[in-house]
Write a protein that holds these residues in place. Sequence first.
Motif, PDB file in Angstrom:
ATOM      1  N   ARG A 276       2.570  -2.319   1.955  1.00 31.86           N
ATOM      2  CA  ARG A 276       2.501  -1.856   0.570  1.00 31.86           C
ATOM      3  C   ARG A 276       1.439  -0.773   0.411  1.00 31.86           C
ATOM      4  O   ARG A 276       1.630   0.194  -0.326  1.00 31.86           O
ATOM      5  N   GLU A 277       0.321  -0.933   1.110  1.00 31.56           N
ATOM      6  CA  GLU A 277      -0.755   0.066   1.055  1.00 31.56           C
ATOM      7  C   GLU A 277      -0.269   1.418   1.562  1.00 31.56           C
ATOM      8  O   GLU A 277      -0.698   2.473   1.081  1.00 31.56           O
TER       9      GLU A 277
ATOM     10  N   ARG B 108      -1.684   7.570   9.630  1.00 29.17           N
ATOM     11  CA  ARG B 108      -2.374   7.656   8.334  1.00 29.17           C
ATOM     12  C   ARG B 108      -3.783   8.212   8.511  1.00 29.17           C
ATOM     13  O   ARG B 108      -4.245   9.022   7.695  1.00 29.17           O
TER      14      ARG B 108
ATOM     15  N   LEU C 217       0.880  -6.713   2.462  1.00 29.39           N
ATOM     16  CA  LEU C 217      -0.089  -5.846   1.795  1.00 29.39           C
ATOM     17  C   LEU C 217      -0.363  -4.588   2.603  1.00 29.39           C
ATOM     18  O   LEU C 217      -0.612  -3.519   2.035  1.00 29.39           O
ATOM     19  N   PHE C 218      -0.314  -4.703   3.919  1.00 33.92           N
ATOM     20  CA  PHE C 218      -0.508  -3.530   4.768  1.00 33.92           C
ATOM     21  C   PHE C 218       0.591  -2.498   4.499  1.00 33.92           C
ATOM     22  O   PHE C 218       0.314  -1.318   4.263  1.00 33.92           O
TER      23      PHE C 218
END
Length: 252
Positions: free
Chosen positions: A56-57, A90, A53-54
Amino acid sequence: MSYSVGQVAGFAGVTVRALHHYDAIGLLSPSARSHAGHRRYDDGDLDRLQQILFYRELGFPLEEVAALLDDPGADPQEHLRRRHGLLTARIEELQKMAAAVEHAMEARKMGINLTPEEKFEVFGDHDPDQYAAEVEERWGDTDAYAESQRRVTSYTKEDWQRIRAEQEDWGNRFAAVMDSGEGPGSEPAMDLAEEHRQQICRFYYECSYEIQTGLAEMYVADERFTATYEAIKPGMARFLRDAILANAARHA
């Protein structure tokens, strides 16, 4: 401990369908099955899901996520270092985006529609947006504020350069009156105080003598305004205040 697919979906904020898909493509296969054949996930599976999920984010496609997680040369510490580096990049990107949005918000609030390069060219080190929030809080409900906003919204870089040039010329001539030994109540000083008022009327809003005398007191009481005039010539803030008061009395 093991968890059902529904429990894992609730923990992670994903859909059961997504977990089924991850299993089908071999990205995240549960470590066990119940006697009835239902998927059961353990803590290691949850750790892998968190990493999925990391990535993918951050916009990684599933194929790249699988390659990263299944890299035989990457230990858990390497994954943490990689994630830390990606997060740092980011954060820097988001900070730049936030700064750009804040700049756009302040420019819209002030109505000064110039690029950062144009602002520096016109205003130098002075940031015209610096006190935008305070100005709006103090005078946002006045007609003068509304009129000023309406006018400055239409100003181009060339307009601001012309305004700055006129204001600098006025400052030089006012400093010359001070050097001449004339007092703030003299005709030359009062005439320049009147010109100061007229400049406000032409560039920003209709400035009555009452409004100008209120500004004059602020030039002395607020050190930020004082510094603006003291930078032209020491003692100018108080001298200008007195000249404005004398000019207002002359026109009473």
